[in-house]
Scaffold this motif. Structure first.
Motif, PDB file in Angstrom:
ATOM      1  N   SER A   1      80.836 -12.951  -0.729  1.00  0.00           N
ATOM      2  CA  SER A   1      81.524 -14.206  -1.056  1.00  0.00           C
ATOM      3  C   SER A   1      83.025 -14.090  -0.859  1.00  0.00           C
ATOM      4  O   SER A   1      83.724 -15.114  -0.752  1.00  0.00           O
ATOM      5  N   LEU A   2      83.529 -12.864  -0.769  1.00  0.00           N
ATOM      6  CA  LEU A   2      84.947 -12.622  -0.497  1.00  0.00           C
ATOM      7  C   LEU A   2      85.211 -12.405   0.990  1.00  0.00           C
ATOM      8  O   LEU A   2      86.336 -12.096   1.382  1.00  0.00           O
ATOM      9  N   GLY A   3      84.182 -12.540   1.817  1.00  0.00           N
ATOM     10  CA  GLY A   3      84.341 -12.373   3.254  1.00  0.00           C
ATOM     11  C   GLY A   3      84.001 -10.994   3.773  1.00  0.00           C
ATOM     12  O   GLY A   3      84.156 -10.719   4.974  1.00  0.00           O
ATOM     13  N   ARG A   4      83.529 -10.109   2.888  1.00  0.00           N
ATOM     14  CA  ARG A   4      83.115  -8.777   3.318  1.00  0.00           C
ATOM     15  C   ARG A   4      81.728  -8.877   3.948  1.00  0.00           C
ATOM     16  O   ARG A   4      80.921  -9.728   3.571  1.00  0.00           O
ATOM     17  N   ASN A   5      81.447  -7.993   4.921  1.00  0.00           N
ATOM     18  CA  ASN A   5      80.112  -8.005   5.521  1.00  0.00           C
ATOM     19  C   ASN A   5      79.557  -6.590   5.568  1.00  0.00           C
ATOM     20  O   ASN A   5      80.308  -5.608   5.559  1.00  0.00           O
ATOM     21  N   PHE A   6      78.251  -6.517   5.629  1.00  0.00           N
ATOM     22  CA  PHE A   6      77.561  -5.231   5.593  1.00  0.00           C
ATOM     23  C   PHE A   6      76.670  -5.076   6.815  1.00  0.00           C
ATOM     24  O   PHE A   6      75.492  -4.734   6.721  1.00  0.00           O
ATOM     25  N   ASP A   7      77.288  -5.332   7.984  1.00  0.00           N
ATOM     26  CA  ASP A   7      76.556  -5.255   9.239  1.00  0.00           C
ATOM     27  C   ASP A   7      75.974  -3.860   9.461  1.00  0.00           C
ATOM     28  O   ASP A   7      74.868  -3.724   9.986  1.00  0.00           O
ATOM     29  N   ALA A   8      76.730  -2.827   9.095  1.00  0.00           N
ATOM     30  CA  ALA A   8      76.246  -1.458   9.306  1.00  0.00           C
ATOM     31  C   ALA A   8      74.997  -1.190   8.477  1.00  0.00           C
ATOM     32  O   ALA A   8      74.054  -0.541   8.942  1.00  0.00           O
ATOM     33  N   ASP A   9      74.978  -1.708   7.250  1.00  0.00           N
ATOM     34  CA  ASP A   9      73.785  -1.542   6.419  1.00  0.00           C
ATOM     35  C   ASP A   9      72.611  -2.325   7.005  1.00  0.00           C
ATOM     36  O   ASP A   9      71.481  -1.825   7.048  1.00  0.00           O
ATOM     37  N   ASP A  10      72.880  -3.543   7.463  1.00  0.00           N
ATOM     38  CA  ASP A  10      71.814  -4.368   8.016  1.00  0.00           C
ATOM     39  C   ASP A  10      71.242  -3.773   9.297  1.00  0.00           C
ATOM     40  O   ASP A  10      70.072  -3.982   9.617  1.00  0.00           O
ATOM     41  N   ALA A  11      72.086  -3.038  10.029  1.00  0.00           N
ATOM     42  CA  ALA A  11      71.644  -2.403  11.271  1.00  0.00           C
ATOM     43  C   ALA A  11      71.015  -1.031  11.024  1.00  0.00           C
ATOM     44  O   ALA A  11      70.670  -0.330  11.980  1.00  0.00           O
ATOM     45  N   ASP A  12      70.896  -0.653   9.757  1.00  0.00           N
ATOM     46  CA  ASP A  12      70.358   0.664   9.396  1.00  0.00           C
ATOM     47  C   ASP A  12      71.134   1.791  10.061  1.00  0.00           C
ATOM     48  O   ASP A  12      70.556   2.800  10.490  1.00  0.00           O
ATOM     49  N   ALA A  13      72.455   1.615  10.152  1.00  0.00           N
ATOM     50  CA  ALA A  13      73.302   2.681  10.687  1.00  0.00           C
ATOM     51  C   ALA A  13      73.222   3.889   9.767  1.00  0.00           C
ATOM     52  O   ALA A  13      73.013   3.744   8.553  1.00  0.00           O
ATOM     53  N   PRO A  14      73.357   5.093  10.326  1.00  0.00           N
ATOM     54  CA  PRO A  14      73.295   6.290   9.473  1.00  0.00           C
ATOM     55  C   PRO A  14      74.287   6.188   8.325  1.00  0.00           C
ATOM     56  O   PRO A  14      75.426   5.751   8.503  1.00  0.00           O
ATOM     57  N   LEU A  15      73.844   6.596   7.159  1.00  0.00           N
ATOM     58  CA  LEU A  15      74.715   6.542   5.995  1.00  0.00           C
ATOM     59  C   LEU A  15      75.796   7.610   6.101  1.00  0.00           C
ATOM     60  O   LEU A  15      75.527   8.736   6.526  1.00  0.00           O
ATOM     61  N   PRO A  16      77.023   7.282   5.716  1.00  0.00           N
ATOM     62  CA  PRO A  16      78.061   8.315   5.680  1.00  0.00           C
ATOM     63  C   PRO A  16      77.737   9.351   4.617  1.00  0.00           C
ATOM     64  O   PRO A  16      77.149   9.028   3.581  1.00  0.00           O
ATOM     65  N   THR A  17      78.099  10.596   4.882  1.00  0.00           N
ATOM     66  CA  THR A  17      77.834  11.667   3.925  1.00  0.00           C
ATOM     67  C   THR A  17      79.127  12.081   3.238  1.00  0.00           C
ATOM     68  O   THR A  17      80.173  12.217   3.870  1.00  0.00           O
ATOM     69  N   PHE A  18      79.041  12.282   1.948  1.00  0.00           N
ATOM     70  CA  PHE A  18      80.163  12.735   1.143  1.00  0.00           C
ATOM     71  C   PHE A  18      79.604  13.231  -0.174  1.00  0.00           C
ATOM     72  O   PHE A  18      78.387  13.156  -0.425  1.00  0.00           O
ATOM     73  N   SER A  19      80.462  13.727  -1.030  1.00  0.00           N
ATOM     74  CA  SER A  19      80.061  14.149  -2.372  1.00  0.00           C
ATOM     75  C   SER A  19      81.067  13.596  -3.369  1.00  0.00           C
ATOM     76  O   SER A  19      82.254  13.423  -3.046  1.00  0.00           O
ATOM     77  N   THR A  20      80.595  13.314  -4.561  1.00  0.00           N
ATOM     78  CA  THR A  20      81.462  12.781  -5.606  1.00  0.00           C
ATOM     79  C   THR A  20      80.885  13.111  -6.974  1.00  0.00           C
ATOM     80  O   THR A  20      79.656  13.168  -7.151  1.00  0.00           O
ATOM     81  N   ASP A  21      81.761  13.289  -7.944  1.00  0.00           N
ATOM     82  CA  ASP A  21      81.292  13.535  -9.304  1.00  0.00           C
ATOM     83  C   ASP A  21      80.760  12.263  -9.961  1.00  0.00           C
ATOM     84  O   ASP A  21      80.153  12.324 -11.030  1.00  0.00           O
ATOM     85  N   MET A  22      80.952  11.108  -9.317  1.00  0.00           N
ATOM     86  CA  MET A  22      80.317   9.887  -9.809  1.00  0.00           C
ATOM     87  C   MET A  22      78.794  10.003  -9.701  1.00  0.00           C
ATOM     88  O   MET A  22      78.068   9.311 -10.417  1.00  0.00           O
ATOM     89  N   ALA A  23      78.324  10.880  -8.833  1.00  0.00           N
ATOM     90  CA  ALA A  23      76.889  11.064  -8.661  1.00  0.00           C
ATOM     91  C   ALA A  23      76.241  11.555  -9.946  1.00  0.00           C
ATOM     92  O   ALA A  23      75.142  11.123 -10.310  1.00  0.00           O
ATOM     93  N   ASN A  24      76.894  12.470 -10.643  1.00  0.00           N
ATOM     94  CA  ASN A  24      76.337  12.976 -11.903  1.00  0.00           C
ATOM     95  C   ASN A  24      76.211  11.858 -12.929  1.00  0.00           C
ATOM     96  O   ASN A  24      75.259  11.814 -13.701  1.00  0.00           O
ATOM     97  N   VAL A  25      77.187  10.948 -12.912  1.00  0.00           N
ATOM     98  CA  VAL A  25      77.122   9.797 -13.807  1.00  0.00           C
ATOM     99  C   VAL A  25      75.902   8.950 -13.465  1.00  0.00           C
ATOM    100  O   VAL A  25      75.207   8.442 -14.353  1.00  0.00           O
ATOM    101  N   SER A  26      75.603   8.826 -12.166  1.00  0.00           N
ATOM    102  CA  SER A  26      74.492   7.969 -11.735  1.00  0.00           C
ATOM    103  C   SER A  26      73.140   8.466 -12.221  1.00  0.00           C
ATOM    104  O   SER A  26      72.191   7.682 -12.326  1.00  0.00           O
ATOM    105  N   LEU A  27      73.023   9.756 -12.485  1.00  0.00           N
ATOM    106  CA  LEU A  27      71.763  10.288 -13.009  1.00  0.00           C
ATOM    107  C   LEU A  27      71.640  10.078 -14.511  1.00  0.00           C
ATOM    108  O   LEU A  27      70.562  10.271 -15.074  1.00  0.00           O
ATOM    109  N   ALA A  28      72.743   9.660 -15.149  1.00  0.00           N
ATOM    110  CA  ALA A  28      72.745   9.433 -16.593  1.00  0.00           C
ATOM    111  C   ALA A  28      72.695   7.955 -16.944  1.00  0.00           C
ATOM    112  O   ALA A  28      72.045   7.570 -17.928  1.00  0.00           O
TER     113      ALA A  28
END
Length: 387
Positions: free
Chosen positions: A298-325
């Motif tokens: 709604s703000l004008g952002r688009n997710f064409d890469a997601d819709d095209a099933d483009a390979p996901l970018p790889t990275f690591s973050t400590d937010m991941a540990n939060v996501s398991l909780a």
């Protein structure tokens, strides 16, 4: 207060505060500080929240550069995470200045409507994402204990809903040998640099046998002091990554065997120092991701890469540990980088451009609106409260 009215009120707060939010982003960018030493940056972010009328407690959870702000008295507790640490040599080449400013914007916007929509809002200042695991320490010390959902945005060259977040361990390796004259009596020495070289070769050969998603990379932090002295003390800093936290445990054993091979072959000693708790893989909450997408679009952002099933970018973050909780989202907000990628000098420069400033605004709005959706959608709210 209905959803639309709450979102309009949140947007008005961000619009009114946008000059200060952009100034905060640029200020943090101009004073890059490394993990657990973000003294100026953490205080600047806390002061921006105070300027918006919020109370902020600094030095919380036994971390001097962590902070916490609470507002609203609702039942549903949403945490918005701010990052503000930089990288060695390349500064804010991962855009944590944008993360910090967008978190402040979202926090101020949500504080204005929290009681009306039944929210309690936490803005958490989370230091040391780049290798220190600040969020993991805060998680272990109770920062997310009664939180029902956590969220943040992260700048990237393109818009993505999530990434392939790898579990990672950070550690230093130390080889100890014996110095000697490199010409007159090299046989009297034990070459610690040779041990590191053998380990590096072993790691290079190991990569062929690693499963997809497993990675190992590092740098030599000390390789010797003089060409005519056999190096007796050599060290390196390494990261090993895997698709899951269980896979990481197996990978680390194989990686350490490479270092032990170097020590065995040369007669050196080898020791290790863990730099942080291990980062886990991430499990993003699908419903919150879907809500974020609608708000960002709604703000004008688009997710064409997601819709095209483009390979996901790889990275690591400590937010991941939060996501398991707790249910968590960590979407990537696109900025114009002219081909640069994160952790490059050109990306650092891109993080204070008009495109980056727009990401501060849109990131704050999309996060605030997603939190409002979580509070006002009965199905989503009930699921989060029962999670």
């Amino acid at each position: 207060m209905d959803t639309r009215t709450a979102k309009d009120a949140a947007a008005a707060v961000i619009a009114a505060r946008l000059p200060e939010l952009v100034a905060l982003s640029h200020s943090v960018h101009s004073t890059p500080e490394l993990c657990f030493n973000e003294t100026k940056s953490a205080h600047a972010v806390a002061e921006a929240l105070r300027a918006g009328g919020l109370r902020v407690d600094e030095g919380v959870y036994d971390i001097p550069t962590a902070f916490e702000s609470r507002s609203g008295g609702g039942e549903l507790v949403i945490a918005v995470c701010a990052e503000y640490d930089a990288l060695p040599e390349v500064g804010h080449a991962c855009g944590h200045n944008i993360i910090a400013a967008s978190a402040v914007g979202a926090g101020l916007a949500l504080a204005a409507v929290a009681d009306e929509v039944g929210l309690q809002v936490r803005v958490l200042g989370t230091p040391a994402e780049e290798g220190g695991g600040g969020k993991i320490l805060m998680l272990d010390r109770g920062a997310f204990l009664d939180v029902h959902a956590a969220m943040m945005i992260h700048p990237w060259p393109v818009e993505r809903l999530t990434g392939s977040c790898l579990a990672v361990t950070h550690f230093d390796v130390f080889f100890g040998g014996k110095e000697a004259h490199a010409s007159a009596a090299p046989w009297e020495g034990v070459n610690a640099l040779d041990a590191m070289t053998i380990a590096q070769v072993a790691l290079g050969l190991l990569r062929q046998q690693l499963p997809p998603g497993d990675q190992v990379h590092g740098v030599i932090t000390r390789g010797g002091g003089a060409a005519n002295v056999i190096p007796a003390a050599v060290s390196g800093r390494f990261m090993a990554r895997s698709r899951t936290i269980d896979g990481l445990a197996g990978l680390e054993k194989r990686v350490r065997a490479c270092f032990e091979a170097g020590a065995l072959a040369t007669g050196s000693t080898v020791t290790y120092e863990k730099l942080s708790p291990d980062y886990s893989h991430m499990e993003a909450d699908p419903a919150l991701v879907a809500a974020y997408r609608l708000n960002a679009e709604s703000l004008g952002r688009n997710f064409d890469a997601d819709d095209a099933d483009a390979p996901l970018p790889t990275f690591s973050t400590d937010m991941a540990n939060v996501s398991l909780a707790v249910p968590t989202i960590h979407p990537l907000v696109g900025i114009e980088t002219h081909g640069a990628v994160n952790h490059q000098h050109a990306f650092t420069a891109a993080c204070i451009t008009p495109s980056a400033d727009a990401a501060v605004r849109d990131g704050a709005l999309a996060l605030a609106w997603t939190a409002i959706d979580a509070a006002t959608d009965p199905g989503l709210r009930d699921r989060l409260l029962g999670a």
